[in-house]
Design a protein around this motif. Structure first.
Motif, PDB file in Angstrom:
ATOM      1  N   LEU A   1       0.817  -1.216   0.000  1.00 35.62           N
ATOM      2  CA  LEU A   1       0.000   0.000   0.000  1.00 35.62           C
ATOM      3  C   LEU A   1       0.854   1.271   0.000  1.00 35.62           C
ATOM      4  O   LEU A   1       0.518   2.263  -0.627  1.00 35.62           O
ATOM      5  N   ASN A   2       1.939   1.227   0.778  1.00 28.67           N
ATOM      6  CA  ASN A   2       2.847   2.391   0.871  1.00 28.67           C
ATOM      7  C   ASN A   2       2.065   3.669   1.193  1.00 28.67           C
ATOM      8  O   ASN A   2       1.239   3.651   2.112  1.00 28.67           O
ATOM      9  N   VAL A   3       2.250   4.751   0.435  1.00 26.61           N
ATOM     10  CA  VAL A   3       1.573   6.021   0.781  1.00 26.61           C
ATOM     11  C   VAL A   3       0.049   5.897   0.711  1.00 26.61           C
ATOM     12  O   VAL A   3      -0.677   6.698   1.297  1.00 26.61           O
ATOM     13  N   PHE A   4      -0.431   4.875  -0.012  1.00 26.16           N
ATOM     14  CA  PHE A   4      -1.873   4.702  -0.166  1.00 26.16           C
ATOM     15  C   PHE A   4      -2.526   4.307   1.162  1.00 26.16           C
ATOM     16  O   PHE A   4      -3.733   4.519   1.360  1.00 26.16           O
ATOM     17  N   ALA A   5      -1.726   3.746   2.080  1.00 27.64           N
ATOM     18  CA  ALA A   5      -2.258   3.305   3.377  1.00 27.64           C
ATOM     19  C   ALA A   5      -2.862   4.481   4.144  1.00 27.64           C
ATOM     20  O   ALA A   5      -3.823   4.309   4.905  1.00 27.64           O
ATOM     21  N   ASP A   6      -2.307   5.664   3.949  1.00 28.94           N
ATOM     22  CA  ASP A   6      -2.806   6.841   4.685  1.00 28.94           C
ATOM     23  C   ASP A   6      -3.578   7.802   3.786  1.00 28.94           C
ATOM     24  O   ASP A   6      -3.738   8.978   4.115  1.00 28.94           O
ATOM     25  N   PHE A   7      -4.035   7.292   2.667  1.00 33.33           N
ATOM     26  CA  PHE A   7      -4.788   8.123   1.717  1.00 33.33           C
ATOM     27  C   PHE A   7      -6.056   8.658   2.378  1.00 33.33           C
ATOM     28  O   PHE A   7      -6.843   7.916   2.930  1.00 33.33           O
ATOM     29  N   ASN A   8      -6.183   9.961   2.321  1.00 34.78           N
ATOM     30  CA  ASN A   8      -7.394  10.583   2.842  1.00 34.78           C
ATOM     31  C   ASN A   8      -7.816  11.618   1.804  1.00 34.78           C
ATOM     32  O   ASN A   8      -7.369  12.753   1.833  1.00 34.78           O
ATOM     33  N   PRO A   9      -8.654  11.180   0.865  1.00 41.43           N
ATOM     34  CA  PRO A   9      -8.913  12.016  -0.314  1.00 41.43           C
ATOM     35  C   PRO A   9      -9.413  13.423   0.047  1.00 41.43           C
ATOM     36  O   PRO A   9     -10.356  13.571   0.821  1.00 41.43           O
ATOM     37  N   ARG A  10      -8.727  14.416  -0.495  1.00 42.96           N
ATOM     38  CA  ARG A  10      -9.151  15.806  -0.300  1.00 42.96           C
ATOM     39  C   ARG A  10      -9.395  16.424  -1.663  1.00 42.96           C
ATOM     40  O   ARG A  10      -8.505  16.456  -2.510  1.00 42.96           O
ATOM     41  N   LEU A  11     -10.603  16.916  -1.834  1.00 41.75           N
ATOM     42  CA  LEU A  11     -10.952  17.507  -3.126  1.00 41.75           C
ATOM     43  C   LEU A  11     -10.506  18.966  -3.176  1.00 41.75           C
ATOM     44  O   LEU A  11     -10.896  19.760  -2.329  1.00 41.75           O
ATOM     45  N   PRO A  12      -9.693  19.326  -4.165  1.00 39.10           N
ATOM     46  CA  PRO A  12      -9.405  20.749  -4.369  1.00 39.10           C
ATOM     47  C   PRO A  12     -10.733  21.489  -4.523  1.00 39.10           C
ATOM     48  O   PRO A  12     -11.705  20.926  -5.048  1.00 39.10           O
ATOM     49  N   GLU A  13     -10.742  22.742  -4.070  1.00 41.47           N
ATOM     50  CA  GLU A  13     -11.967  23.528  -4.103  1.00 41.47           C
ATOM     51  C   GLU A  13     -12.681  23.444  -5.459  1.00 41.47           C
ATOM     52  O   GLU A  13     -13.888  23.232  -5.528  1.00 41.47           O
ATOM     53  N   LYS A  14     -11.869  23.576  -6.536  1.00 42.39           N
ATOM     54  CA  LYS A  14     -12.481  23.608  -7.877  1.00 42.39           C
ATOM     55  C   LYS A  14     -13.069  22.262  -8.308  1.00 42.39           C
ATOM     56  O   LYS A  14     -13.763  22.172  -9.312  1.00 42.39           O
ATOM     57  N   PHE A  15     -12.776  21.190  -7.543  1.00 40.45           N
ATOM     58  CA  PHE A  15     -13.321  19.863  -7.888  1.00 40.45           C
ATOM     59  C   PHE A  15     -14.675  19.614  -7.204  1.00 40.45           C
ATOM     60  O   PHE A  15     -15.333  18.616  -7.478  1.00 40.45           O
ATOM     61  N   ARG A  16     -15.061  20.521  -6.275  1.00 46.84           N
ATOM     62  CA  ARG A  16     -16.224  20.208  -5.438  1.00 46.84           C
ATOM     63  C   ARG A  16     -17.566  20.339  -6.152  1.00 46.84           C
ATOM     64  O   ARG A  16     -18.546  19.731  -5.758  1.00 46.84           O
ATOM     65  N   LYS A  17     -17.532  21.126  -7.199  1.00 45.95           N
ATOM     66  CA  LYS A  17     -18.765  21.274  -7.984  1.00 45.95           C
ATOM     67  C   LYS A  17     -18.644  20.350  -9.173  1.00 45.95           C
ATOM     68  O   LYS A  17     -17.950  20.647 -10.141  1.00 45.95           O
ATOM     69  N   VAL A  18     -19.285  19.208  -9.087  1.00 45.47           N
ATOM     70  CA  VAL A  18     -19.051  18.181 -10.087  1.00 45.47           C
ATOM     71  C   VAL A  18     -20.374  17.479 -10.398  1.00 45.47           C
ATOM     72  O   VAL A  18     -21.234  17.344  -9.529  1.00 45.47           O
ATOM     73  N   SER A  19     -20.546  17.121 -11.655  1.00 44.12           N
ATOM     74  CA  SER A  19     -21.817  16.488 -12.022  1.00 44.12           C
ATOM     75  C   SER A  19     -21.746  14.959 -11.932  1.00 44.12           C
ATOM     76  O   SER A  19     -22.723  14.294 -11.627  1.00 44.12           O
ATOM     77  N   HIS A  20     -20.558  14.406 -12.233  1.00 44.91           N
ATOM     78  CA  HIS A  20     -20.405  12.950 -12.263  1.00 44.91           C
ATOM     79  C   HIS A  20     -19.228  12.544 -11.381  1.00 44.91           C
ATOM     80  O   HIS A  20     -18.157  13.137 -11.470  1.00 44.91           O
ATOM     81  N   VAL A  21     -19.449  11.529 -10.560  1.00 42.48           N
ATOM     82  CA  VAL A  21     -18.412  11.057  -9.641  1.00 42.48           C
ATOM     83  C   VAL A  21     -18.210   9.560  -9.825  1.00 42.48           C
ATOM     84  O   VAL A  21     -19.180   8.798  -9.862  1.00 42.48           O
ATOM     85  N   PHE A  22     -16.961   9.149  -9.925  1.00 44.04           N
ATOM     86  CA  PHE A  22     -16.661   7.717  -9.883  1.00 44.04           C
ATOM     87  C   PHE A  22     -15.758   7.429  -8.701  1.00 44.04           C
ATOM     88  O   PHE A  22     -14.646   7.937  -8.606  1.00 44.04           O
ATOM     89  N   LEU A  23     -16.277   6.599  -7.804  1.00 43.61           N
ATOM     90  CA  LEU A  23     -15.523   6.183  -6.627  1.00 43.61           C
ATOM     91  C   LEU A  23     -14.917   4.824  -6.938  1.00 43.61           C
ATOM     92  O   LEU A  23     -15.607   3.805  -6.870  1.00 43.61           O
ATOM     93  N   ALA A  24     -13.647   4.840  -7.327  1.00 43.32           N
ATOM     94  CA  ALA A  24     -12.980   3.574  -7.624  1.00 43.32           C
ATOM     95  C   ALA A  24     -12.847   2.779  -6.332  1.00 43.32           C
ATOM     96  O   ALA A  24     -13.197   3.246  -5.248  1.00 43.32           O
ATOM     97  N   ASN A  25     -12.341   1.573  -6.473  1.00 48.63           N
ATOM     98  CA  ASN A  25     -12.284   0.627  -5.370  1.00 48.63           C
ATOM     99  C   ASN A  25     -11.307   1.044  -4.266  1.00 48.63           C
ATOM    100  O   ASN A  25     -10.129   0.723  -4.319  1.00 48.63           O
ATOM    101  N   ILE A  26     -11.820   1.789  -3.283  1.00 44.76           N
ATOM    102  CA  ILE A  26     -11.057   2.122  -2.071  1.00 44.76           C
ATOM    103  C   ILE A  26     -11.976   1.872  -0.877  1.00 44.76           C
ATOM    104  O   ILE A  26     -13.131   1.481  -1.059  1.00 44.76           O
ATOM    105  N   ALA A  27     -11.500   2.116   0.331  1.00 46.27           N
ATOM    106  CA  ALA A  27     -12.308   1.856   1.528  1.00 46.27           C
ATOM    107  C   ALA A  27     -13.630   2.638   1.452  1.00 46.27           C
ATOM    108  O   ALA A  27     -13.636   3.830   1.128  1.00 46.27           O
ATOM    109  N   PRO A  28     -14.740   1.966   1.768  1.00 44.09           N
ATOM    110  CA  PRO A  28     -16.049   2.605   1.653  1.00 44.09           C
ATOM    111  C   PRO A  28     -16.187   3.900   2.450  1.00 44.09           C
ATOM    112  O   PRO A  28     -16.891   4.814   2.013  1.00 44.09           O
ATOM    113  N   ASP A  29     -15.509   4.003   3.600  1.00 50.26           N
ATOM    114  CA  ASP A  29     -15.645   5.257   4.363  1.00 50.26           C
ATOM    115  C   ASP A  29     -14.916   6.410   3.666  1.00 50.26           C
ATOM    116  O   ASP A  29     -15.338   7.563   3.754  1.00 50.26           O
ATOM    117  N   LEU A  30     -13.855   6.088   2.938  1.00 50.50           N
ATOM    118  CA  LEU A  30     -13.177   7.120   2.148  1.00 50.50           C
ATOM    119  C   LEU A  30     -14.055   7.530   0.951  1.00 50.50           C
ATOM    120  O   LEU A  30     -14.146   8.704   0.596  1.00 50.50           O
TER     121      LEU A  30
END
Lengths: 302, 302
Positions: B98-127
């Motif tokens: 996992l390396n750095v992915f073990a502590d992945f805590n997705p943060r959306l840049p401000e400009k990404f917050r207004k979005v029409s379509h989202v794809f949540l690839a296979n990561i922990a459901p709470d993330l």
């Protein structure tokens, strides 16, 4: 156009998670003939024992099926018993009693010899070949089914017979075994060198695929919530496929595609109830409605 | 319309009967973003280590992919190693670091917050859930992928997250595991009760199936003679599917069907070469040509 089928007429004992029947009429030629009879006249050649009664034969009556090629021999009819796994995707054969079928030597009544379409259901390849020899001239379309048993035991006879058929209609594992190729496109190219110009691969819950020189056509299996018994699905598919082609008299690409759909339609009905019970009750309008449903299932516009 | 993907960007070591690569860029978000970028702008959120160079990032450049959400952390990038069986239908995971992915805590840049379509690839459901919380308002379409690991380990978190997505896009064994139903139609009905209104089942060599309240749509896998590496096929499918929908801005039945086809097109290209190499070279006109080929593969007239 006229359609000839040669194959088994049998009694089956079937167990699936949905129930159990101890003795129900079965056999490849039975499923095939009933399925095909919705589209065209069918001439049936097979053999049964003296346990096969008028009541059993009723399944063919009232349909466009000529049973004058159904030989009666002293002894018992072919009997097969099998049990399906929880999800119907595996089966164990519990008994195979060939009985009168062991000495089956298909003889075509004179009136059956002039035929445009032939389906050689899964029997010994040399018997399949003998049927083709009895046909007058070359049929417009000859199709053949076979199985691992013949691929392993009588490869030379099978290869000789394959030289004389147009369509090979088998499942994916048989395709791989016969061609020694896992990839179905490469397998098809291999099989074309053996004689057939068209390969139809039956893939069970994943539908069916046709490969010929024009390319590939795929049709999904009809999604059913409660399939009860897969017995006879492949033979019903073949019946719908060949019945449609004999009925319409064409064999161009558009006709082959429709034949694949009607094959899938008949296969999907066959699995809805035990043995051929669903096919017995089936009406042409239900076939047409389900064929239209296949359009909904697969069609898109770019 | 705008498309956000959150998931892994990684290095893979891959072995298949067609060859071996020790280190090639991979990860669900990578395949997804490249595939989707043929149709629409993609905003990528992920994490990589300091071993991820400019040269590695080149795969995203010259495309409509905004990587300002690709976080760089000290350490190594996520690494996966796997080996495929002779016929590519099975794979063994040899290493997951996992390396750095073990502590992945997705943060959306401000400009990404207004979005029409989202794809949540296979990561922990709470993330996955935390990403949805960062999105402004409710996206037009949110889709989610998951795997057996989360179905088994974090079922409660997964169920909570599923309440907030429209499309669940998983393979057949995951569908069966999540719903505890073998039959895919019954499984779909079960899953609809969990939140999603659309189920897309990825079936590998057997294609894909979409189930929603309007019914079922099936698309076959594109027949290839020599697939080289199945890695990323599912994520490329998802990229084609979501990219097409975000690009056209529609989500009616006709659009969903086309999305299934474009998903299959992108998935089919992905497997032609190792890692994302084929996608790198891919041109839009090849996508359109293969989509037309899917018409030939499936269309019939009654």
């Amino acid at each position: 156009m006229s359609l000839l089928v040669v194959g088994s007429v049998a009694f089956d004992a079937i167990e699936s998670p949905y129930g159990k029947v101890d003795r129900i009429i079965g056999g490849a030629a039975t499923y095939f003939a009933v399925a095909a009879s919705f589209f065209t006249h069918v001439n049936l050649v097979g053999i049964v024992g003296d346990d096969f009664t008028e009541r059993d034969e009723a399944i063919f009556r009232g349909r466009k099926i000529d049973t004058s090629g159904l030989e009666r021999a002293p002894g018992k009819s072919f009997f097969w018993a099998g049990k399906y796994s929880e999800f119907l995707n595996e089966r164990v054969t519990l008994a195979t009693e060939l009985n009168v079928f062991a000495d089956f030597n298909p003889r075509l009544p004179e009136k059956f010899r002039k035929v445009s379409h032939v389906f050689l259901a899964n029997i010994a390849p040399d018997l399949q070949r003998s049927v083709l020899r009895q046909v007058q001239g070359t049929p417009k379309l000859a199709a053949l089914d076979t199985m691992n048993y013949w691929i392993e035991r009588t490869p030379a006879e099978l290869k000789e017979t394959l030289k004389h058929v147009d369509v090979l209609m088998i499942n994916d594992s048989e395709t791989r075994q016969l061609s020694n190729e896992h990839n179905l496109l490469r397998a098809a190219r291999h099989i074309f060198k053996m004689g057939p110009s068209t390969l139809v691969v039956k893939r069970g819950e994943y539908g069916a695929m046709l490969v010929d020189s024009k390319g590939v056509f795929c049709v999904p299996a009809f999604p059913l919530e409660e399939p009860h018994d897969p017995t006879g699905a492949g033979d019903s598919f073949a019946g719908g496929f060949m019945g449609y082609l004999a009925g319409c008299g064409q064999s161009n690409d558009a006709a082959l595609r429709r034949a694949m759909v009607y094959g899938s339609v008949l296969g999907s009905f066959a699995v809805e109830e035990f043995g051929p019970e669903r096919l017995r009750k089936l009406e042409r309008k239900e076939i047409d409605a389900r064929a239209r449903h296949f359009l909904k299932l697969t069609q898109f516009k770019l």
